[in-house]
Motif scaffolding. Sequence first.
Motif, PDB file in Angstrom:
ATOM      1  N   UNK A 233       0.830  -1.208   0.000  1.00  0.00           N
ATOM      2  CA  UNK A 233       0.000   0.000   0.000  1.00  0.00           C
ATOM      3  C   UNK A 233       0.864   1.256   0.000  1.00  0.00           C
ATOM      4  N   UNK A 234       1.885   1.263   0.831  1.00  0.00           N
ATOM      5  CA  UNK A 234       2.733   2.454   0.968  1.00  0.00           C
ATOM      6  C   UNK A 234       3.672   2.607  -0.218  1.00  0.00           C
ATOM      7  N   UNK A 235       4.140   1.472  -0.745  1.00  0.00           N
ATOM      8  CA  UNK A 235       5.102   1.551  -1.841  1.00  0.00           C
ATOM      9  C   UNK A 235       6.413   2.144  -1.364  1.00  0.00           C
ATOM     10  N   UNK A 236       6.999   3.007  -2.202  1.00  0.00           N
ATOM     11  CA  UNK A 236       8.282   3.615  -1.828  1.00  0.00           C
ATOM     12  C   UNK A 236       8.128   5.047  -1.329  1.00  0.00           C
ATOM     13  N   UNK A 237       6.909   5.436  -1.010  1.00  0.00           N
ATOM     14  CA  UNK A 237       6.654   6.806  -0.568  1.00  0.00           C
ATOM     15  C   UNK A 237       7.182   7.052   0.845  1.00  0.00           C
ATOM     16  N   UNK A 238       7.595   8.295   1.156  1.00  0.00           N
ATOM     17  CA  UNK A 238       7.938   8.633   2.546  1.00  0.00           C
ATOM     18  C   UNK A 238       6.758   8.327   3.463  1.00  0.00           C
ATOM     19  N   UNK A 239       7.052   7.733   4.601  1.00  0.00           N
ATOM     20  CA  UNK A 239       6.002   7.190   5.461  1.00  0.00           C
ATOM     21  C   UNK A 239       6.280   7.543   6.914  1.00  0.00           C
ATOM     22  N   UNK A 240       5.216   7.741   7.668  1.00  0.00           N
ATOM     23  CA  UNK A 240       5.298   7.971   9.105  1.00  0.00           C
ATOM     24  C   UNK A 240       4.580   6.826   9.804  1.00  0.00           C
ATOM     25  N   UNK A 241       5.179   6.293  10.858  1.00  0.00           N
ATOM     26  CA  UNK A 241       4.608   5.171  11.603  1.00  0.00           C
ATOM     27  C   UNK A 241       4.104   5.653  12.957  1.00  0.00           C
ATOM     28  N   UNK A 242       2.823   5.496  13.196  1.00  0.00           N
ATOM     29  CA  UNK A 242       2.227   5.883  14.484  1.00  0.00           C
ATOM     30  C   UNK A 242       1.671   4.643  15.157  1.00  0.00           C
ATOM     31  N   UNK A 243       2.184   4.339  16.353  1.00  0.00           N
ATOM     32  CA  UNK A 243       1.781   3.137  17.066  1.00  0.00           C
ATOM     33  C   UNK A 243       1.087   3.547  18.370  1.00  0.00           C
ATOM     34  N   UNK A 244      -0.237   3.426  18.370  1.00  0.00           N
ATOM     35  CA  UNK A 244      -1.009   3.631  19.597  1.00  0.00           C
ATOM     36  C   UNK A 244      -0.914   2.348  20.401  1.00  0.00           C
ATOM     37  N   UNK A 245      -0.516   2.437  21.656  1.00  0.00           N
ATOM     38  CA  UNK A 245      -0.317   1.237  22.455  1.00  0.00           C
ATOM     39  C   UNK A 245      -1.609   0.459  22.630  1.00  0.00           C
ATOM     40  N   UNK A 246      -2.786   1.102  22.415  1.00  0.00           N
ATOM     41  CA  UNK A 246      -4.014   0.321  22.500  1.00  0.00           C
ATOM     42  C   UNK A 246      -4.250  -0.504  21.235  1.00  0.00           C
ATOM     43  N   UNK A 247      -3.306  -0.452  20.282  1.00  0.00           N
ATOM     44  CA  UNK A 247      -3.309  -1.433  19.212  1.00  0.00           C
ATOM     45  C   UNK A 247      -3.091  -2.830  19.770  1.00  0.00           C
ATOM     46  N   UNK A 248      -2.388  -2.902  20.901  1.00  0.00           N
ATOM     47  CA  UNK A 248      -2.224  -4.170  21.601  1.00  0.00           C
ATOM     48  C   UNK A 248      -3.485  -4.497  22.403  1.00  0.00           C
ATOM     49  N   UNK A 249      -3.727  -5.768  22.591  1.00  0.00           N
ATOM     50  CA  UNK A 249      -4.827  -6.189  23.445  1.00  0.00           C
ATOM     51  C   UNK A 249      -4.547  -5.741  24.885  1.00  0.00           C
ATOM     52  N   UNK A 250      -5.582  -5.394  25.660  1.00  0.00           N
ATOM     53  CA  UNK A 250      -5.358  -4.967  27.045  1.00  0.00           C
ATOM     54  C   UNK A 250      -4.627  -5.997  27.894  1.00  0.00           C
ATOM     55  N   UNK A 251      -4.652  -7.265  27.484  1.00  0.00           N
ATOM     56  CA  UNK A 251      -3.902  -8.272  28.229  1.00  0.00           C
ATOM     57  C   UNK A 251      -2.406  -8.007  28.178  1.00  0.00           C
ATOM     58  N   UNK A 252      -1.963  -7.319  27.126  1.00  0.00           N
ATOM     59  CA  UNK A 252      -0.542  -7.036  26.947  1.00  0.00           C
ATOM     60  C   UNK A 252      -0.196  -5.585  27.262  1.00  0.00           C
TER      61      UNK A 252
END
Length: 322
Positions: A233-252
């Motif tokens: 999807x991104x290909x070779x374009x400049x990209x920014x990565x945003x990781x919200x910790x709630x992407x993880x299950x609450x168990x982790x």
Amino acid sequence: MALEDAKSQIDHAFTRDDPRGPSYELTFGGATSFLRRRYTKDLSGVDIAVTGVPFDQAVTNRPGTRLGPRAIREASSLQAPDAPYGWPFDVLSERIIVDYGDVAFDYADVPAFPAALTAHIRGILEAGAAGVVLGGDHYISFPILKAYAEVYGPISLIQVDAHTDTWADDDIDRVDHGTMFYKAVKSGIVDPATSVQIGIRTTNEDTLGVNIIDAPEFHRIGPESAAARAREIVGDRPCYLSFDIDGLDPAFAPGTGTPVWGGLSSAQAAALLRGLAGVNIRGGDIVEVSPPFDTTGATAIAGAHVAVEICQLLGWRMREGA
């Protein structure tokens, strides 16, 4: 430098001479910069600047993410001084990484905060460094992306999250952690066609054309296939990565402002991030770590590992000369 040096090495956040390499400090002592990197405001020759944004304003339920950067730094000091496991290289040895400290802002003047953060990130980028940001509620990604768009134009976004954060909000000045990517797309800062959100598991009818790999699909196809699809999807374009910790299950990761079950495990997150090697990532953030809601520290530990993986992804891209 060898393990026996631990008996004489302390406070490398201030005393280290070589900006590269591991740091054999006592895990329970010493100044807790991110991974014991040197604290500095001098970005001359720096490849990656890690910086904190101790801000929370609009978390739906649980406040406390302003304490996230401090907790992530402390948790990072628990990691082994060896090279990050599972990678064919060690970014800490190959690149100059510093702890740039935190953004300064007036906590009582919330409307002035976004411009202060954009200027802070602009300074990092103008110095030729990539930024890795420790948050902070997820709103902070919007002012950060403004600075990146000044350099790269409309940028691609890889977002790991339980929520799309593209709920409609046409008041550009509202500081809201659930509408900032709506504003980023509408403002032309983020290109939705080459962006992807992974782990989504809350309902939002209008995703503004952003590609979605929701949590059920992620679990069905696995992290390697999800990473491959994101790279496509991104290909070779400049990209920014945003990781919200709630992407993880609450168990982790229970210590987050908006926990939602059915998310990624820490092992899946590690595989996903490593599967993104080769993407043209220019910076990233780890957000929504809320220490008051996790007395075990597991959420901050997960956040620290995510930040290390972002550094490794940046190092991979730098290795390729992009």
